[in-house]
Design a protein around this motif. Structure first.
Motif, short mmCIF file in Angstrom:
data_model
loop_
_atom_site.label_atom_id
_atom_site.label_comp_id
_atom_site.label_asym_id
_atom_site.label_seq_id
_atom_site.Cartn_x
_atom_site.Cartn_y
_atom_site.Cartn_z
N HIS A 258 -12.05 -11.14 10.04
CA HIS A 258 -11.08 -10.08 10.34
C HIS A 258 -11.40 -9.34 11.64
CE1 HIS A 258 -8.34 -9.83 6.82
NE2 HIS A 258 -9.30 -10.55 6.28
N ASP A 259 -12.48 -9.73 12.32
CA ASP A 259 -12.83 -9.00 13.54
C ASP A 259 -11.69 -9.05 14.55
OD1 ASP A 259 -15.23 -8.41 12.42
OD2 ASP A 259 -16.38 -9.92 13.51
N ASP A 260 -11.14 -10.24 14.76
CA ASP A 260 -10.06 -10.38 15.75
C ASP A 260 -8.80 -9.65 15.28
OD1 ASP A 260 -11.54 -11.89 17.54
OD2 ASP A 260 -11.07 -13.76 16.52
N LEU A 261 -8.53 -9.71 13.95
CA LEU A 261 -7.30 -9.10 13.43
C LEU A 261 -7.36 -7.58 13.49
CD1 LEU A 261 -6.75 -11.36 10.28
CD2 LEU A 261 -5.67 -11.57 12.52
N ASP A 262 -8.54 -7.03 13.37
CA ASP A 262 -8.67 -5.57 13.31
C ASP A 262 -8.89 -4.92 14.67
OD1 ASP A 262 -8.39 -5.75 10.58
OD2 ASP A 262 -10.54 -5.77 10.18
N ASP A 263 -9.02 -5.71 15.72
CA ASP A 263 -9.33 -5.16 17.05
C ASP A 263 -8.21 -5.52 18.02
OD1 ASP A 263 -10.32 -4.26 19.42
OD2 ASP A 263 -12.09 -5.56 19.44
N PRO A 264 -7.32 -4.56 18.33
CA PRO A 264 -6.20 -4.86 19.25
C PRO A 264 -6.65 -5.38 20.61
CG PRO A 264 -5.86 -2.75 18.16
CD PRO A 264 -7.25 -3.18 17.83
N HIS B 245 0.85 -1.19 0.00
CA HIS B 245 0.00 0.00 0.00
C HIS B 245 0.89 1.24 0.00
CE1 HIS B 245 -3.90 -1.96 0.69
NE2 HIS B 245 -3.21 -2.86 1.37
N ARG C 173 -8.64 -7.61 21.14
CA ARG C 173 -8.88 -9.05 21.05
C ARG C 173 -7.63 -9.84 20.68
NH1 ARG C 173 -14.49 -9.40 17.66
NH2 ARG C 173 -14.37 -11.58 18.27
N TRP C 174 -6.51 -9.12 20.52
CA TRP C 174 -5.28 -9.81 20.17
C TRP C 174 -4.73 -10.58 21.36
CZ3 TRP C 174 -2.25 -5.32 17.36
CH2 TRP C 174 -2.92 -5.00 16.18
#
Length: 527
Positions: A505-511, A449, A513-514
């Motif tokens: 992608h919910d888990d990947l996009d929400d710190p 990107h 939940r990491w």
């Protein structure tokens, strides 16, 4: 009488394994053992004492280490199953990993690094007991100095971004030594140079000036001259850039930067198309770096540990990370020479990584270079360029595909293509094409990107692939493009032959939940 060979299907049949494999911690069974560690001999204990006696109290654990308990066979089965749910250079035609230079890593080199003489070395042991590996690293540094034209090399960084950071730190140290650190607060790069150049400079506190390409895809020289001045610390640039376009006027860029007292830094992470043909120092650059896990054949290691090498001209040698490995004459040593660690370097930027880098990666690169020799390295570059331009001709024959910039001209080791035509015709975008390619066992990557090239995809065939393999990949790409025209919903709904349909992608996009470790996962979710 021999049977005739069955005709090859137009597209390879592929369906990835799905094992629903648990985490290895969830497979743990109390009491199982993979290795039984033998007890030390009584005479060893008498000479050294027990662990409890020699270990400082503050370092002793108060509870057992939480590791999975599994027999060897179950460990092997677990990781073999996981490997079947992946794509990789040893599994499929991996030319779709553009800018990463995925190539075959000779398995004999894996045997070299797994010999006890290397595997059992400790990086902190007395250098007098590690002369062999120090010699390998020292000789590898000399090889890369020759490839780059630079004066000295450090292997201390464990990846390309680490080497770029080392370069930025040395640029800062150089200007500080000249009393200009506060004045020179800008680094210039280009939009098609690797993003780690801008990221490392920004992390170091520099303001980043980004140059965009002209109509032919080259960075604009006039824009560079307008941007630089007494505030400029360095130019950090890739050539060829991620488009695969080589800037033949690069010396003019370097000279312009030098005229304002700044440094020029060459990102050669991906040098696969220029080995033995052009060198960083010959173009006037002050620093450069290599990714050993790209150009020099070693495995990527799932993003790390890799191998980074930072090379500098003579005026920047004092700022290299310490220690440096030096060879000194010593009549008492084997072969009359000894390898020592030079830590007396008052202007050094310090340590960038622990010890001497990732030694198994360094040994693999050393063996690869020694096996090829100087002529072989140039053969690598020439074949990589030939393969790339063959793929370019095949891809441009696919309706809907294009290669923006430098129309009608050849590229070096990779090309950043565009599916913009296909997208306008069918509504199928580059991500959907890439996911559908996975249904045929092919890896595919879009690009860094931001997407300056619309609907991008980047291919880099390297020297490792045969014409038949390149044809198979291009045939598959053409088939997916035809599917997009005939049945766009089919492509948009892919994948169908992979272990899972679509990753959430919910888990990947929400710190929040990491969970980076299994222990952290258990703690976060109260398990």
């Amino acid at each position: 009488m021999s049977l005739p060979l069955a005709p090859k299907p137009p597209l390879r049949r592929f369906h990835q394994a799905r094992w629903d494999e648990p985490l290895i911690f969830e497979l743990s069974a109390e009491g199982e053992r993979g290795v039984l560690v033998s007890r030390p001999e009584p005479e060893v204990v008498a000479a050294t004492g027990t662990v409890d006696e020699v270990l400082p109290a503050g370092l002793a654990r108060t509870s057992p280490l939480e590791l999975p308990e599994m027999a060897q066979m179950r460990v092997l089965r677990h990781f073999v199953r996981l490997s079947q749910e992946n794509l990789g250079a040893d599994f499929n035609i991996d030319i779709g990993q553009g800018t990463c230079t995925m190539k075959y890593s000779p398995k004999v080199n894996d045997q070299l690094v797994n010999t006890p003489l290397l595997r059992d070395l400790h990086p902190a042991q007395d250098p007098d007991t590690a002369q062999g590996v120090l010699q390998i690293i020292w000789e590898l540094e000399r090889m890369l100095a020759e490839v780059s034209g630079m004066s000295r090399v450090t292997m201390q960084t464990s990846g390309g971004s680490g080497a770029i950071w080392a370069n930025v730190a040395m640029i800062r140290a150089f200007h500080k030594a000249n009393g200009e650190d506060e004045q020179r607060r800008e680094v210039v790069t280009t939009i098609f140079s690797h993003p780690s150049n801008a990221a490392a400079a920004k992390t170091a506190g520099y303001d980043v000036i980004t140059l965009y390409p002209d109509a032919d895809g080259y960075p604009d020289l006039d824009a560079l001259k307008a941007a630089i001045g007494p505030q400029t610390a360095a130019l950090m640039i890739t050539n060829p850039e991620d488009t695969g376009i080589y800037n033949g006027r690069i010396r003019e860029f370097v000279d312009a930067v030098h005229e304002v007292g700044a440094l020029a830094c060459y990102d050669q992470a991906n040098a696969n198309g220029i080995l033995g043909i052009t060198r960083a120092r010959d173009a006037g650059f002050d620093l450069c770096h290599f990714n050993l896990h790209k150009t020099f054949s070693t495995p990527h290691g799932c993003g790390g540990p890799g191998g980074g090498a930072s090379a500098v001209s003579e005026k920047l040698v004092p700022f290299l990370p310490y220690p440096l490995i030096d060879r000194v004459d010593d009549e008492s040593a084997r072969d009359g020479v000894r390898f020592v660690l030079d830590e007396d370097r008052p202007q050094s930027i310090g340590k960038i990584g622990p010890h001497h880098g990732t030694v198994p990666v360094l040994v693999r690169s050393y063996a690869w270079i020694r096996a090829l020799g100087a002529e072989g390295l140039r053969d690598v570059a020439e074949i990589a360029v030939l393969n790339n331009n063959y793929v370019l001709s095949r891809v441009l024959a696919i309706p809907g595909a294009s290669a923006p910039y430098a129309t009608g001209k050849r590229r070096i080791e990779q090309v950043r293509y565009s599916w913009q035509g296909l997208y306008e015709e069918t509504g199928v975008d580059t991500f959907q094409v890439g996911i559908r390619m996975a249904d045929y066992g092919m890896h595919y990557w879009s690009s860094h990107h931001p997407f300056v090239v619309p609907q991008p995809f980047t291919l880099e065939p390297t020297e490792a692939y045969s014409q038949a393999e390149l044809d198979e990949y291009c045939d598959t790409l053409a088939a997916v493009a035809q599917e997009a025209r005939d049945n766009p919903e089919l492509v948009a709904g892919a994948p169908y032959n992979t272990p899972i349909h679509h990753a959430g992608h919910d888990d990947l996009d929400d710190p929040e939940r990491w969970a980076i470790t299994y222990r952290g996962y258990r703690r976060k979710y109260g398990l």
